[in-house]
Design an enzyme around this catalytic site. Structure first.
Site, PDB file in Angstrom:
ATOM      1  N   ARG A   1      42.158 -16.765 -17.585  1.00  0.00           N
ATOM      2  CA  ARG A   1      41.182 -16.887 -18.676  1.00  0.00           C
ATOM      3  C   ARG A   1      41.329 -15.796 -19.561  1.00  0.00           C
ATOM      4  O   ARG A   1      41.220 -14.656 -19.198  1.00  0.00           O
ATOM      5  CB  ARG A   1      39.834 -17.237 -18.131  1.00  0.00           C
ATOM      6  CG  ARG A   1      39.611 -18.537 -17.315  1.00  0.00           C
ATOM      7  CD  ARG A   1      38.113 -18.461 -16.884  1.00  0.00           C
ATOM      8  NE  ARG A   1      38.080 -19.554 -15.757  1.00  0.00           N
ATOM      9  CZ  ARG A   1      37.026 -19.851 -15.058  1.00  0.00           C
ATOM     10  NH1 ARG A   1      35.792 -19.039 -15.450  1.00  0.00           N
ATOM     11  NH2 ARG A   1      37.001 -20.685 -14.113  1.00  0.00           N
TER      12      ARG A   1
ATOM     13  N   GLU B   1      26.776 -13.866  -9.915  1.00  0.00           N
ATOM     14  CA  GLU B   1      27.532 -15.198  -9.813  1.00  0.00           C
ATOM     15  C   GLU B   1      28.621 -15.269  -8.885  1.00  0.00           C
ATOM     16  O   GLU B   1      29.634 -14.202  -9.156  1.00  0.00           O
ATOM     17  CB  GLU B   1      27.768 -15.990 -10.887  1.00  0.00           C
ATOM     18  CG  GLU B   1      28.230 -17.357 -10.621  1.00  0.00           C
ATOM     19  CD  GLU B   1      29.005 -17.971 -11.771  1.00  0.00           C
ATOM     20  OE1 GLU B   1      30.120 -18.791 -11.751  1.00  0.00           O
ATOM     21  OE2 GLU B   1      28.724 -17.625 -13.050  1.00  0.00           O
TER      22      GLU B   1
ATOM     23  N   ARG C   1      35.156  -9.400 -14.071  1.00  0.00           N
ATOM     24  CA  ARG C   1      35.576 -10.440 -15.338  1.00  0.00           C
ATOM     25  C   ARG C   1      37.186 -10.118 -15.629  1.00  0.00           C
ATOM     26  O   ARG C   1      37.464  -9.373 -16.437  1.00  0.00           O
ATOM     27  CB  ARG C   1      34.724 -10.545 -16.340  1.00  0.00           C
ATOM     28  CG  ARG C   1      34.918 -11.601 -17.288  1.00  0.00           C
ATOM     29  CD  ARG C   1      33.743 -11.670 -18.481  1.00  0.00           C
ATOM     30  NE  ARG C   1      32.314 -11.776 -17.842  1.00  0.00           N
ATOM     31  CZ  ARG C   1      31.748 -12.814 -17.955  1.00  0.00           C
ATOM     32  NH1 ARG C   1      32.474 -13.916 -17.848  1.00  0.00           N
ATOM     33  NH2 ARG C   1      30.795 -13.025 -17.377  1.00  0.00           N
TER      34      ARG C   1
ATOM     35  N   ARG D   1      35.357 -11.482  -6.572  1.00  0.00           N
ATOM     36  CA  ARG D   1      34.079 -11.133  -6.389  1.00  0.00           C
ATOM     37  C   ARG D   1      33.541 -11.129  -5.000  1.00  0.00           C
ATOM     38  O   ARG D   1      32.940 -10.183  -4.723  1.00  0.00           O
ATOM     39  CB  ARG D   1      33.313 -12.250  -7.098  1.00  0.00           C
ATOM     40  CG  ARG D   1      33.735 -12.187  -8.780  1.00  0.00           C
ATOM     41  CD  ARG D   1      32.637 -13.104  -9.606  1.00  0.00           C
ATOM     42  NE  ARG D   1      32.826 -13.117 -11.117  1.00  0.00           N
ATOM     43  CZ  ARG D   1      32.015 -13.192 -12.032  1.00  0.00           C
ATOM     44  NH1 ARG D   1      31.000 -13.646 -11.654  1.00  0.00           N
ATOM     45  NH2 ARG D   1      32.274 -13.212 -13.317  1.00  0.00           N
TER      46      ARG D   1
ATOM     47  N   SER E   1      30.004 -21.759  -8.317  1.00  0.00           N
ATOM     48  CA  SER E   1      29.061 -22.538  -9.300  1.00  0.00           C
ATOM     49  C   SER E   1      29.326 -23.844  -8.773  1.00  0.00           C
ATOM     50  O   SER E   1      30.580 -24.359  -8.954  1.00  0.00           O
ATOM     51  CB  SER E   1      29.478 -22.088 -10.550  1.00  0.00           C
ATOM     52  OG  SER E   1      28.586 -22.511 -11.480  1.00  0.00           O
TER      53      SER E   1
END
Length: 414
Positions: free
Chosen positions: A261, A348, A276, A388, A351
């Site tokens: 991404r 987070e 990120r 993460r 999800s």
């Protein structure tokens, strides 16, 4: 894609639900007009086609009765020309409607709380108690340097910022996590899959990444191909434009992939460390199911991800996303946020989303019920984001010297 029949038949309800997500009222009225224009174009075409069929029958009758067909032929020719015009009008109306509807998000479930952003999300519960450390906890980038696990500088050297090289025991931990996650999900009934990391445009349109999020994707120059942002895309689209049998439902899949991404919409956020990255590893859950079973499967997927975090001895909490923080394709979402002592907060890590029939409409995934074809429901969720999870282990299992212990369930993998 939203149900256009529902939009046309119950515009006020659909409009109100989409306004909860911040969709502009004027855009919704434009959508309604375009939908009406397409219905009118289709009706005009069908009327002209029916007239053509009737006139074709008259040809045979006139010939049998010896009647003059000159006037009838002129009418047929004129109607043929009109049909060709109506085909173009219908195509233009379809294109105009599609260009709008592909950018309209899913309707939120009624129980989804209203809110502007993540500050309005609602906590459901906390699982496990964050550790009480008798020393100031270090952030994972400090621990990475102490242990030689992550080399951020060399990641930048061979690529650019937000790429990293995971080294030595860190790389072993990363591999252990991937194996543990896949095994855990398989034991919960999810079939392990290995899918391409490159997909076509149609696949990304099917799950809702395109056209809205094109700036966040890595496109392959000269081809209509993209690096995947998540395994949700190839897994869901395995059944693109198919009619699956009811007996095969639910279809439950898990896969490990690298994900890519640009994070174009998140400039300035989490620029330090592993939170990120432009390339990251993730184990995904995807389910394709009968609409009557999607809520049960949603809860099952949440439990799967939460139980995995508990097995890793990682404190976390479950949070219901508000309308302003809901993903484009989701009707409802529960985030799992893991405790990070180095940042003294929850972040987070997973999800879980139920998209209802939104993705199925776009990707044309159906099942046969009696004589009718119906759209399936699709669900997806991280289980888990590998980087993460490694960050969470580093920060939660550190000692005062920066040495990191390994969760018990991972020891057999290391």
């Amino acid at each position: 894609m939203i149900d256009l029949k529902k939009l046309q038949n119950n515009f006020d309800y659909v409009s109100a639900q989409l306004q909860r997500r911040g969709v502009d009222t004027e855009l919704l009225h434009t959508l309604q007009k375009k939908n009406r224009a397409l219905k009118t174009a289709k009706a005009d075409f069908e009327k002209a086609q029916a007239a053509q069929n009737e006139m074709s029958k008259l040809f045979g009758l006139y010939k049998r009765e010896g009647k003059d067909i000159t006037e009838l032929k002129e009418r047929v020719d004129a109607n043929k020309a009109r049909i060709n015009e109506l085909i173009d009008i219908q195509r233009e109306a379809e294109d105009a409607l599609t260009s709008i509807v592909m950018g309209i998000p899913n309707l939120p479930d009624e129980e989804v709380p209203d809110g502007a952003d993540e500050a309005d999300n609602v906590e459901i519960t906390k699982v496990l108690t964050p550790p009480s450390l008798a020393f100031p906890p270090k952030a994972h980038w400090e621990l990475a340097e102490i242990n030689g696990w992550i080399d951020f500088e060399r990641g930048v050297k061979i690529a650019k910022s937000r790429f990293a090289v995971v080294c030595d025991e860190g790389a072993r931990l990363e591999r252990a996590l991937i194996n543990f996650m896949l095994d855990f999900n398989r034991e919960r009934g999810f079939t392990e899959m290995s899918v391409p990391a490159i997909v076509n445009r149609q696949a990304l349109e099917g799950t809702g990444q395109l056209p809205k999020f094109e700036e966040d994707l890595y496109k392959i120059d000269g081809e209509s191909l993209y690096l995947i942002p998540t395994a949700e895309v190839p897994l869901t689209n395995l059944f693109q434009d198919e009619i699956v049998t009811t007996e095969t439902l639910p279809i439950k899949m898990t896969a490990y992939t690298s994900c890519f991404r640009k994070e174009a919409g998140a400039a300035g956020r989490d620029t330090r460390g592993m939170i990120r990255q432009h390339q990251f590893h993730k184990v995904e859950l995807v389910a394709i199911t009968h609409p009557d079973d999607s809520d049960t499967l949603f809860d099952e997927m949440i439990s799967c991800a939460s139980d995995m975090l508990s097995a890793l001895e990682l404190p976390h909490r479950l949070v219901t996303l508000c309308t302003g923080d809901l993903g484009f394709s989701a009707a409802k979402t529960v985030d799992l946020e893991v405790w990070l002592p180095g940042q003294h907060g929850y972040r987070e890590i997973s999800s879980i989303s139920n998209t209802r029939d939104f993705q199925a409409r776009r990707a044309k995934i159906r099942f046969k019920e009696g004589k009718k074809n119906r759209f399936v429901h699709t669900l997806n969720g991280s289980s888990l984001a590998v980087g993460r999870t490694m960050v969470a282990i580093m920060e939660n299992f550190q000692d005062e010297h920066g040495i990191i212990a390994i969760p018990h369930v991972l020891k057999k993998y290391m």
